[in-house]
Design an enzyme around this catalytic site. Sequence first.
Site, mmCIF file in Angstrom:
data_model
loop_
_atom_site.group_PDB
_atom_site.id
_atom_site.type_symbol
_atom_site.label_atom_id
_atom_site.label_comp_id
_atom_site.label_asym_id
_atom_site.label_seq_id
_atom_site.Cartn_x
_atom_site.Cartn_y
_atom_site.Cartn_z
ATOM 1 C CG PHE A 274 -0.131 -0.131 2.519
ATOM 2 C CD1 PHE A 274 0.474 0.951 3.127
ATOM 3 C CD2 PHE A 274 0.003 -1.369 3.109
ATOM 4 C CE1 PHE A 274 1.195 0.818 4.288
ATOM 5 C CE2 PHE A 274 0.733 -1.520 4.286
ATOM 6 C CZ PHE A 274 1.321 -0.431 4.865
ATOM 7 C CG ASP A 388 -5.064 -9.462 4.351
ATOM 8 O OD1 ASP A 388 -4.582 -10.603 4.215
ATOM 9 O OD2 ASP A 388 -4.448 -8.433 4.046
#
Length: 583
Positions: A274, A388
Amino acid sequence: MEWSSIQCFRSNAESVITRVQVNSHGSMARLTLYNGSTQWSIMYEVPYEPCDGYGYCGANGICRINTDPFCECLKGFSPRSVEEWKMLNWSSGCVRKVPLDCQGRGDGFLKLEGVKFPDFLEFLSNKSMSLEECKEVCLKNCSCTAYANSDLEKGSGCMIWFGDLVDVRELRNKVSEENIYLRLPASEIKSNGDMQRKRRLKTVIIVSIIISSIFLLVLLLVMLYCVYWKTRSKMRGTRIDKEDELELPLFDLATIASATNNFSPEYLIGAGGFGDVYKGNLKTGQEIAVKRLSKNSGQGAEEFRNEVELLAKLQHRNLVALFGCCIQEEERMLIYEYMPNASLDHFIFDNARRKILGWEKEFDIIMGIARGLLYLHRDSKLQIIHRDLKASNILLDGNLNPKISDFGLARIFEGDEKETRTKRVVGTYGYMSPEYAIDGKFSVKSDVFSFGVLLLEILSGKRNRRFNHPDHHHNLVGHAWLLWNEGKALDLVDLHFEDTCNVDSAQVLKCVQVGLLCVQKFPCDRPTMSSIVYMLEDDATLPPPKQPGFFMERSSKENEDTISRNEEPCSLNSVTLTMANGR
């Protein structure tokens, strides 16, 4: 009244700019539209739901979602500080009006229907007891304050609470009957019966008034309906939806740049697909962690908004706190509470750091993660599937308490939805359940599978995907299953503790068994998170586990490739994520 800007963006026509602002109480919002030199403003209410805050009404208080004020004392209790309650400060909680009869002869029970179970601070669980037996056990113990069925699905088992009852509130979506039996002195039971008769009389009077005023009420509703659709029509014209309301403080770029010394490399504490994570210090002295999405990040605008919206609505001691966000120019940043001990994988996969934890702390971490997932799956106003869960997404605070983080891939389940399917599988290999990785089906049982993998990793100190054994080519889960069948389950555990005398081998063995129950091949065989919490705390006999998912040997070349890469499996980046509608 002070207003804070939340988000500015341009419509598809690129001619209308929209700005959403909320007031300091979060109860009103202002929508401003700019078209050249023309400006329009719209005011509307934003839902504010304080009952979602943990322990909002203090000990022995109950938070009711449709009353004003929200907090009241449980039956038989009165405010500890009347002055504080008059000022709408309920944190001091409530105390009993009349002491309990410790002999049990004069006490009774009041049934509280449709309420969330109190926090499990002091409790006892027994799956073999009936509800009547549970009641008798409670009466014989002067410290017992309430009891209930422990297995809500079957309506059996016994759960007993001792001491104060904390975090009691009405349930919004009653998936099952969650009834609690509150222990009260006989005098309070009688007084409650008189009060109920008065309430029934009052209800008759109120209904009569409503019926006599029905025409005016209908007329008022029609007027409000027209105003609502008129406002909704304007909002649709500018492509504004409720999911675009970000109910969090908005930090400006200059403040975050100053807090991180202009994103200096010295402040860099982590990185991922990210982008980068920086430590920062606000001028108030508050330490923060800044998650800065890179321009080439695989985590896009939808995942960013998903995480903001979810964490703004979720509050629990085992979830990371989101302080706010920054949306300015091309920057997208999330501002979290700072976790000085980084993530769990930092400790469990490092031989030196594992010694810092010790078995008691590792078990506390396991229980904290389990309680955080239980909150997401059942106790929060939204049923959340994380999708996740892994060691690197469990952060540790200064006291090594675990906090679940990274909700960019999370999904909201609404109503009676039990399972859904996606065409794009997202998450991390090694933690995905078989039905999700192969068919794209996911549910709360998908998170349970991930929790089982994580539990086995904590016990062994080994990564599931990178696991290597000279006698076979199974992953960690397969290795644990082989040891279980050979009666050598304790061989899985990495006995790295300096003082092994303090290690409870029965408790460790139970954790191995729970881990294998979580990673069973079929979702219907896996326990729910509520059952997992009970199993970890209870001494009852557990069912034998069945064969786990992905129980197949890898080729030796595949195993060598996984190890030689020497990299942690990362979340998939080539994904599309269907956003759930906000509620």
